[in-house]
Scaffold this active site. Sequence first.
Site, PDB file in Angstrom:
ATOM      1  CE1 TYR A 260      -4.270   1.420   0.347  1.00  0.00           C
ATOM      2  CE2 TYR A 260      -3.084   3.083   1.625  1.00  0.00           C
ATOM      3  CZ  TYR A 260      -4.151   2.637   0.742  1.00  0.00           C
ATOM      4  OH  TYR A 260      -5.360   3.552   0.790  1.00  0.00           O
TER       5      TYR A 260
ATOM      6  CE1 TYR B 198      -5.246   5.845  -2.224  1.00  0.00           C
ATOM      7  CE2 TYR B 198      -7.403   7.087  -2.611  1.00  0.00           C
ATOM      8  CZ  TYR B 198      -6.566   6.524  -1.810  1.00  0.00           C
ATOM      9  OH  TYR B 198      -6.817   6.453  -0.525  1.00  0.00           O
TER      10      TYR B 198
END
Lengths: 138, 385
Positions: B289, B339
């Site tokens: 992440y 994203y």
Amino acid sequence: MNEFSKPIPVADADSATYWEGCREGRLLIQRCSECETLRFPPNRICAACHSDKVKWVEASGKGRVYSWIVVNHPVPREVYGDDVPYAVALIELEEGVRMVSNVIGCDPHAIAADMSVEVVFESGGEGVVLPKFQPMAG
Amino acid sequence: MFRLRDKYAIAGVGETAYSKDSGTTVLNLAVEACLKAANDAGVDVKDVDGIVSYNFGDSAPAMAVATALGIPDVGYAVDFAGGGNAANLITLSAAAAMEAGLARNVLCFRAMNGRSGFRLGGGRQMQARGITQHTAPYGWITYPQAMAMWARRHMIEYGTSAEHLGQIAITFRDNAALNERAMQRTPITMDDYMASRFIVEPFRMLDICLESDGACAVLMTDAERARDMAKPPVYLMGGAYGGGPNQGEDLFDAIRWPDHSKNYAAFIADDLWASAGVGPKDIDVAEIYDCFTYSVIMQLEGLGFIKPGDGGPYCASGAIARDGALPVNTHGGLLSEAYIHGFNHVLEAVRQLRGEAGPGQVAGAEVALTTAGAMTCGSAMVLRN
């Protein structure tokens, strides 16, 4: 820009005493009456022992910079455009708890890790007084 | 601890195009990704009976997606309120729901108009109630502002440098250059990184992920059924969610967190590896992440790939490049592909394990890690082919 467009803290059942203290120029934090654990932000029960017995103690107002940021890009621009660059820090009070605030009274780029700071109270708008921190004199 | 090792699998993946302006609703994006995931698995979407997602109030509810897909019988529908930290929690919970008998074929998705609609990075409501009465009045409002505080503490503690962060952004951009789906494919240099303007120090523009419109979905089912489907199964070996005590009152609140030089990853590492039955040295490809550059360092340290403090030099050494010891974010990550709140990492892991990753394929990838989260809580899982 007017300061009243900034977020103004809304006191609640847990925080009213804290904000009242700020208005009087006193930085109040909670100490559990059972296990003596200090805590911030204010809340009803102690996370360590679950007691709801608490006393408010006045912090010295002295602490150190645990971490900090310098905001260059204002969000939203219409609110913070005139303030950048400004510094936000996690301040570790000498009593041990940490709080978020601004470091003022110096160039934001002069801030360093562990820098000693002390509280100073500033208007936050609508009668609210905010604790901020400045480099310790001397 | 998660104890369903190899019992459930990802059988299909689907995604929309990633863009700055999808020109359509979040519901339509979700439906498109979910249909593609079912088709990829060779499953009639009407046989799906579970659907799960996560959002900040910026997505289409699972129930709405099920309705739009015409699913006749939904036995499990959940919307987790959360950030990217939930990206691997929804897949773990899908397995748990199937184990409990609530569903047999579960769609997991994340859909958002993250640039043209609700912009997560742009700010929060300008209210100061609850925990935000102690943060927002000081102009501490956006996620970049929140996470810069963590990155700074890592720098204070370990001497992590701008060059270390910059090399992470450069590495992922190099990977994105090979990925046709990626929104940012033009390679960048250290000079480009250093010249990119400060948004909130210590973050420059190139430390911060993209804002994207798009959706990703996977179809999960039990391992036995997955073996009869259209694509080779990708098995869920193990996973974990958490972050220990003092996670605060919301994703932003880190006031009581004891040590901002380490994040959630350090707290879930033992459960993650024990549940999967493998360790860091077994991972062939890692999708970590990367809402911000620094979070890659903290997760690699927390999960035990390297010891705390070595993350900056490790990432800058070339170790996380496609041909390095641990290829990371082979699609370009949230920094350069898109994203989609971390869920695009799951799809990339599946592609790598199927050998479908195209020019970015890591040869012989058999075990993959996906992670989700950057601050006080997060999730991770280990997948294999």
